[in-house]
Write a protein that holds these residues in place. Structure first.
Motif, short mmCIF file in Angstrom:
data_model
loop_
_atom_site.label_atom_id
_atom_site.label_comp_id
_atom_site.label_asym_id
_atom_site.label_seq_id
_atom_site.Cartn_x
_atom_site.Cartn_y
_atom_site.Cartn_z
N GLY A 161 0.82 -1.21 0.00
CA GLY A 161 0.00 0.00 0.00
C GLY A 161 0.85 1.24 0.00
O GLY A 161 2.08 1.20 -0.09
N ILE A 162 0.17 2.37 0.11
CA ILE A 162 0.84 3.66 0.12
C ILE A 162 0.15 4.61 1.09
O ILE A 162 -1.08 4.65 1.18
CB ILE A 162 0.87 4.28 -1.30
N LYS A 163 0.96 5.33 1.85
CA LYS A 163 0.47 6.48 2.60
C LYS A 163 0.60 7.67 1.66
O LYS A 163 1.72 8.11 1.36
CB LYS A 163 1.29 6.69 3.88
N GLU A 164 -0.51 8.14 1.18
CA GLU A 164 -0.54 9.17 0.14
C GLU A 164 -0.80 10.53 0.77
O GLU A 164 -1.90 10.79 1.27
CB GLU A 164 -1.62 8.84 -0.90
N ALA A 165 0.24 11.39 0.75
CA ALA A 165 0.14 12.68 1.44
C ALA A 165 0.50 13.85 0.52
O ALA A 165 1.12 14.82 0.95
CB ALA A 165 1.02 12.68 2.68
#
Length: 292
Positions: A161-165
């Motif tokens: 997954g990705i922490k999208e910021a």
């Protein structure tokens, strides 16, 4: 990984008056998350001021969190940097028993191309004994991970997954649309966390959730259930504090709020400085009104 759907919190590292890691305060902060509905904890991320902690201090933080958490919540460990070789070496020695995943930020300062970002995370993927969450935060790294790069990286089995910021809801929606169904697109931006969740995201790794733990985690649960009105009612209740805690930088803002909650001191390490008196007073006023 179902255990990373919901609200994660990027833990602060509290300091004592003389600047050492405050283990007792860190225990209180972790217990606050456990008691108030947070789903998992992120240790040694940006909010934890990991770049100004020594190796020994990082181990103190890890040992303290693992001890007080005592297996109650899943733990994610921040391991990242702009020297791929050092990140790879660090991954060889991480605590595999107490953590379920690694959060690894895209390289900052040296501004790699998209191919450079891909090759960096390819090496990280091959070295990591744990599943990996990518972390895209252009405001800190000076480069944005493109949709195409993330889609390529999602092909690795252990990149989950990705922490999208990036603060870009359209980019987040494209990630949700074009990555595999089981790939977690997690908001790294508190202000659009609810919108991303309602759009099909997997929740949030939050800063404000550390203070407003129960309401923020409830908001995300409503979002995951598709309860739009209920989720936005909590969003708008919390929203003013989100603007305030980032006004003079993270984690200075959230530490000031946690100080008003009697969880830890507001001290941060240089080159960061504590919030000024004006913002400190406004955060206190918000909290007083919020709790009444």
């Amino acid at each position: 990984m179902q255990e990373l759907i919901g609200t994660g919190v990027a833990l602060v590292t509290p300091f004592t008056a003389n600047g050492t890691v405050d283990r007792d305060a860190l225990k209180k902060v972790v217990q606050h998350q456990i008691n108030n509905g947070i789903d998992y904890l992120v240790v040694l991320g940006t909010t934890g001021e990991s770049v100004t902690l020594t190796k020994e201090e990082k181990q103190i933080v890890i040992d303290t969190v693992v001890s007080v958490n005592d297996g109650k919540l899943p733990l994610v460990l921040g391991v990242g940097g702009n020297n791929t070789q050092i990140v790879v070496e660090e991954l060889k020695h991480i605590d595999k028993d107490n953590f379920v995943a690694v959060l690894s930020v895209s390289p900052s300062y040296n501004k790699p191309t998209q191919e450079g970002i891909y090759q960096h995370f390819k090496a990280v993927s091959e070295a990591s004994p744990l599943p990996i969450l990518l972390y895209n935060v252009p405001g800190r790294t000076a480069s944005n991970m493109s949709l195409e790069t993330v889609v390529r990286l999602a092909e690795f089995d252990n990149i989950i997954g990705i922490k999208e910021a990036a603060g870009d809801l359209v980019q987040a929606m494209n990630l949700i649309q074009y990555t595999p169904k089981d790939f977690l697109v997690i908001s790294g931006d508190d202000m659009i966390a609810n919108a991303m969740t309602l759009a099909g995201g997997a929740g949030v790794i939050s800063v404000i959730g550390q203070a407003m733990a129960q309401d923020f985690s409830d908001m995300i649960r409503y979002g995951l259930n598709g309860d739009v009105a209920e989720s936005y009612e909590l969003h708008y209740k919390i929203a003013p504090s989100i603007d305030m805690i980032f006004e003079q930088g993270n984690p200075a803002g959230i530490k000031a709020l946690l100080h008003h909650l009697d969880l830890c001191d507001s001290k941060v390490r240089l080159p960061l400085v504590s919030v000024d008196q004006n913002l400190n007073d406004r955060l206190k006023t918000f909290l007083d009104q919020y709790e009444n």
